[in-house]
Design a protein around this motif. Structure first.
Motif, PDB file in Angstrom:
ATOM      1  N   GLU A 132      13.216 -20.776   3.352  1.00  0.00           N
ATOM      2  CA  GLU A 132      12.232 -19.853   3.910  1.00  0.00           C
ATOM      3  C   GLU A 132      11.314 -20.598   4.870  1.00  0.00           C
ATOM      4  O   GLU A 132      10.806 -21.672   4.545  1.00  0.00           O
ATOM      5  CB  GLU A 132      11.381 -19.226   2.800  1.00  0.00           C
ATOM      6  CG  GLU A 132      12.101 -18.168   1.993  1.00  0.00           C
ATOM      7  CD  GLU A 132      11.144 -17.363   1.138  1.00  0.00           C
ATOM      8  OE1 GLU A 132      10.779 -16.241   1.538  1.00  0.00           O
ATOM      9  OE2 GLU A 132      10.761 -17.847   0.077  1.00  0.00           O
ATOM     10  N   GLU A 136       6.428 -17.966   6.882  1.00  0.00           N
ATOM     11  CA  GLU A 136       6.619 -16.835   5.978  1.00  0.00           C
ATOM     12  C   GLU A 136       5.947 -17.100   4.638  1.00  0.00           C
ATOM     13  O   GLU A 136       5.313 -16.218   4.061  1.00  0.00           O
ATOM     14  CB  GLU A 136       8.107 -16.567   5.779  1.00  0.00           C
ATOM     15  CG  GLU A 136       8.445 -15.548   4.697  1.00  0.00           C
ATOM     16  CD  GLU A 136       7.875 -14.154   4.960  1.00  0.00           C
ATOM     17  OE1 GLU A 136       7.835 -13.348   4.021  1.00  0.00           O
ATOM     18  OE2 GLU A 136       7.464 -13.873   6.105  1.00  0.00           O
ATOM     19  N   VAL A 140       2.878 -14.954   2.902  1.00  0.00           N
ATOM     20  CA  VAL A 140       2.895 -14.418   1.542  1.00  0.00           C
ATOM     21  C   VAL A 140       1.632 -14.833   0.791  1.00  0.00           C
ATOM     22  O   VAL A 140       1.030 -14.039   0.068  1.00  0.00           O
ATOM     23  CB  VAL A 140       4.159 -14.897   0.795  1.00  0.00           C
ATOM     24  CG1 VAL A 140       4.084 -14.519  -0.683  1.00  0.00           C
ATOM     25  CG2 VAL A 140       5.410 -14.287   1.423  1.00  0.00           C
ATOM     26  N   MET A 143      -1.384 -12.565   1.426  1.00  0.00           N
ATOM     27  CA  MET A 143      -1.272 -11.140   1.147  1.00  0.00           C
ATOM     28  C   MET A 143      -2.402 -10.679   0.225  1.00  0.00           C
ATOM     29  O   MET A 143      -2.987 -11.466  -0.519  1.00  0.00           O
ATOM     30  CB  MET A 143       0.069 -10.843   0.468  1.00  0.00           C
ATOM     31  CG  MET A 143       1.284 -10.905   1.358  1.00  0.00           C
ATOM     32  SD  MET A 143       2.812 -10.603   0.384  1.00  0.00           S
ATOM     33  CE  MET A 143       4.022 -10.508   1.698  1.00  0.00           C
ATOM     34  N   GLU A 147      -0.141  -6.456  -2.480  1.00  0.00           N
ATOM     35  CA  GLU A 147       1.053  -6.860  -1.731  1.00  0.00           C
ATOM     36  C   GLU A 147       1.766  -8.018  -2.416  1.00  0.00           C
ATOM     37  O   GLU A 147       3.004  -8.042  -2.495  1.00  0.00           O
ATOM     38  CB  GLU A 147       0.668  -7.255  -0.305  1.00  0.00           C
ATOM     39  CG  GLU A 147       0.226  -6.090   0.576  1.00  0.00           C
ATOM     40  CD  GLU A 147      -0.327  -6.564   1.905  1.00  0.00           C
ATOM     41  OE1 GLU A 147      -0.196  -5.815   2.885  1.00  0.00           O
ATOM     42  OE2 GLU A 147      -0.897  -7.684   1.965  1.00  0.00           O
ATOM     43  N   LEU A 148       0.996  -8.954  -2.911  1.00  0.00           N
ATOM     44  CA  LEU A 148       1.600 -10.108  -3.571  1.00  0.00           C
ATOM     45  C   LEU A 148       2.282  -9.705  -4.872  1.00  0.00           C
ATOM     46  O   LEU A 148       3.386 -10.187  -5.194  1.00  0.00           O
ATOM     47  CB  LEU A 148       0.538 -11.173  -3.831  1.00  0.00           C
ATOM     48  CG  LEU A 148       1.023 -12.545  -4.301  1.00  0.00           C
ATOM     49  CD1 LEU A 148       2.115 -13.094  -3.386  1.00  0.00           C
ATOM     50  CD2 LEU A 148      -0.141 -13.521  -4.373  1.00  0.00           C
ATOM     51  N   ASP A 150       3.584  -6.793  -5.406  1.00  0.00           N
ATOM     52  CA  ASP A 150       4.804  -6.108  -4.993  1.00  0.00           C
ATOM     53  C   ASP A 150       5.905  -7.116  -4.695  1.00  0.00           C
ATOM     54  O   ASP A 150       7.073  -6.917  -5.062  1.00  0.00           O
ATOM     55  CB  ASP A 150       4.546  -5.254  -3.744  1.00  0.00           C
ATOM     56  CG  ASP A 150       3.802  -3.967  -4.057  1.00  0.00           C
ATOM     57  OD1 ASP A 150       3.752  -3.595  -5.249  1.00  0.00           O
ATOM     58  OD2 ASP A 150       3.266  -3.344  -3.119  1.00  0.00           O
ATOM     59  N   ARG A 151       5.534  -8.191  -4.020  1.00  0.00           N
ATOM     60  CA  ARG A 151       6.501  -9.242  -3.702  1.00  0.00           C
ATOM     61  C   ARG A 151       7.079  -9.839  -4.985  1.00  0.00           C
ATOM     62  O   ARG A 151       8.292 -10.005  -5.112  1.00  0.00           O
ATOM     63  CB  ARG A 151       5.804 -10.331  -2.876  1.00  0.00           C
ATOM     64  CG  ARG A 151       6.564 -11.641  -2.736  1.00  0.00           C
ATOM     65  CD  ARG A 151       7.600 -11.589  -1.633  1.00  0.00           C
ATOM     66  NE  ARG A 151       8.209 -12.900  -1.440  1.00  0.00           N
ATOM     67  CZ  ARG A 151       8.795 -13.311  -0.334  1.00  0.00           C
ATOM     68  NH1 ARG A 151       8.831 -12.512   0.709  1.00  0.00           N
ATOM     69  NH2 ARG A 151       9.335 -14.493  -0.244  1.00  0.00           N
ATOM     70  N   VAL A 152       6.211 -10.145  -5.935  1.00  0.00           N
ATOM     71  CA  VAL A 152       6.655 -10.692  -7.212  1.00  0.00           C
ATOM     72  C   VAL A 152       7.527  -9.679  -7.946  1.00  0.00           C
ATOM     73  O   VAL A 152       8.541 -10.025  -8.564  1.00  0.00           O
ATOM     74  CB  VAL A 152       5.439 -11.096  -8.069  1.00  0.00           C
ATOM     75  CG1 VAL A 152       5.864 -11.467  -9.488  1.00  0.00           C
ATOM     76  CG2 VAL A 152       4.700 -12.266  -7.428  1.00  0.00           C
ATOM     77  N   GLN A 154       9.441  -7.418  -6.595  1.00  0.00           N
ATOM     78  CA  GLN A 154      10.744  -7.371  -5.936  1.00  0.00           C
ATOM     79  C   GLN A 154      11.676  -8.477  -6.427  1.00  0.00           C
ATOM     80  O   GLN A 154      12.893  -8.336  -6.412  1.00  0.00           O
ATOM     81  CB  GLN A 154      10.569  -7.476  -4.424  1.00  0.00           C
ATOM     82  CG  GLN A 154       9.941  -6.255  -3.770  1.00  0.00           C
ATOM     83  CD  GLN A 154       9.487  -6.522  -2.353  1.00  0.00           C
ATOM     84  OE1 GLN A 154       9.789  -7.565  -1.766  1.00  0.00           O
ATOM     85  NE2 GLN A 154       8.726  -5.593  -1.791  1.00  0.00           N
ATOM     86  N   LEU A 155      11.081  -9.587  -6.854  1.00  0.00           N
ATOM     87  CA  LEU A 155      11.882 -10.704  -7.361  1.00  0.00           C
ATOM     88  C   LEU A 155      12.273 -10.516  -8.819  1.00  0.00           C
ATOM     89  O   LEU A 155      13.056 -11.290  -9.357  1.00  0.00           O
ATOM     90  CB  LEU A 155      11.113 -12.016  -7.205  1.00  0.00           C
ATOM     91  CG  LEU A 155      10.775 -12.422  -5.765  1.00  0.00           C
ATOM     92  CD1 LEU A 155      10.020 -13.736  -5.762  1.00  0.00           C
ATOM     93  CD2 LEU A 155      12.037 -12.521  -4.921  1.00  0.00           C
ATOM     94  N   ILE A 207      16.202 -13.169  -2.056  1.00  0.00           N
ATOM     95  CA  ILE A 207      15.801 -14.175  -1.068  1.00  0.00           C
ATOM     96  C   ILE A 207      16.745 -15.363  -0.990  1.00  0.00           C
ATOM     97  O   ILE A 207      16.668 -16.149  -0.044  1.00  0.00           O
ATOM     98  CB  ILE A 207      14.366 -14.692  -1.324  1.00  0.00           C
ATOM     99  CG1 ILE A 207      14.264 -15.364  -2.692  1.00  0.00           C
ATOM    100  CG2 ILE A 207      13.360 -13.577  -1.179  1.00  0.00           C
ATOM    101  CD1 ILE A 207      12.919 -16.033  -2.920  1.00  0.00           C
TER     102      ILE A 207
END
Length: 258
Positions: A132, A136, A140, A143, A147-148, A150-152, A154-155, A207
């Protein structure tokens, strides 16, 4: 607080009880924002031939009063100091997941640069060099909390739609952001790990594509290949026994070479 003061003050590697008779020392490096207890159950099921220690970085749980590192170089300097004190002459394994894989890899390089014994094996999970862009990772880290999370999410680390109370958010966000910044501060130099490397990933990781792990062939002296497991970024918690069996099997084969 100075780096030296932080190094003396706190216990960086936790253990449920060191076994001086185990064949190998094993050092586990958690994901970004991760804590040692998150891997204690994982560590408890490793073979009895492995004396396990799990990294607990500053800025979380019992170390919450310490500032987390946001730059990987000072972090590695401090980590190398305490790591050297943990070594006792037995062969050892480093295993890291995601951000932990970055730390385990760079620690193996730093150990070699400083004349320490190389690991018998480096296990890397869900991370590869140059995976990455630094920009980027820095994005992150800045964020918003939502938002952060949400990112976590998604993982796959948190159930979809889960919410955290303000106190919990305040306790985990600084370390999580700091780890992303530290990961983004790494300056790739192509330095190979001074030991055999075994790579692992989930087949549906959003990712890390399975093919990305092949990059390790150019970053080590002996690439043992990449093993895929069904699942996403945190596949390892669903396939603990199989992953541990793979690490144990590879260690035994490497020991037989000697």
């Amino acid at each position: 607080m100075s780096t030296a003061g932080r190094t003396r003050r706190a216990r960086w590697f936790t253990t449920a009880g060191a076994d001086p008779h185990a064949d190998h020392q094993v050092f586990l490096f958690p994901h970004a924002g991760g804590t040692a207890p998150a891997y204690q159950a994982w560590a408890a099921t490793l073979p009895s031939t492995m004396d396990v220690r799990t990294l607990q970085l500053p800025g979380r749980q019992e170390r919450s009063d310490e500032e987390p590192f946001t730059d990987v170089e000072p972090l590695l300097d401090a980590l190398l100091e305490v790591f050297e004190a943990e070594l006792d002459g037995r062969p050892y394994l480093l295993f890291g997941h995601s951000f932990g894989a970055l730390l385990a890899y760079r620690l193996s390089v730093a150990a070699a640069w400083n004349g320490l014994p190389a690991p018998a094996l480096l296990g890397v999970s869900a991370w590869a060099p140059a995976l990455e862009p630094a920009a980027e990772l820095a994005r992150v880290a800045t964020m918003s909390d939502d938002e952060l999370l949400d990112r976590v999410g998604q993982l796959g680390l948190m159930p979809e739609g889960a919410t955290l109370d303000p106190a919990t958010l305040a306790s985990i966000m600084p370390a999580l952001r700091a780890d992303f910044l530290a990961a983004g501060s790494l300056r790739e130099d192509g330095e190979p790990a001074p030991c055999p490397v075994a790579a692992y990933c989930g087949t549906t990781d959003p990712i890390v594509a399975p093919g990305d792990m092949a990059a390790w062939a150019d970053h080590c002296t002996d690439f043992l290949g990449a093993t895929q497991f069904p699942g996403g970024h945190f596949y390892l918690f669903e396939h603990t026994a199989a992953l541990q069996h793979s690490l144990d099997r590879r260690l035994r084969r490497l020991s037989a070479r000697i």
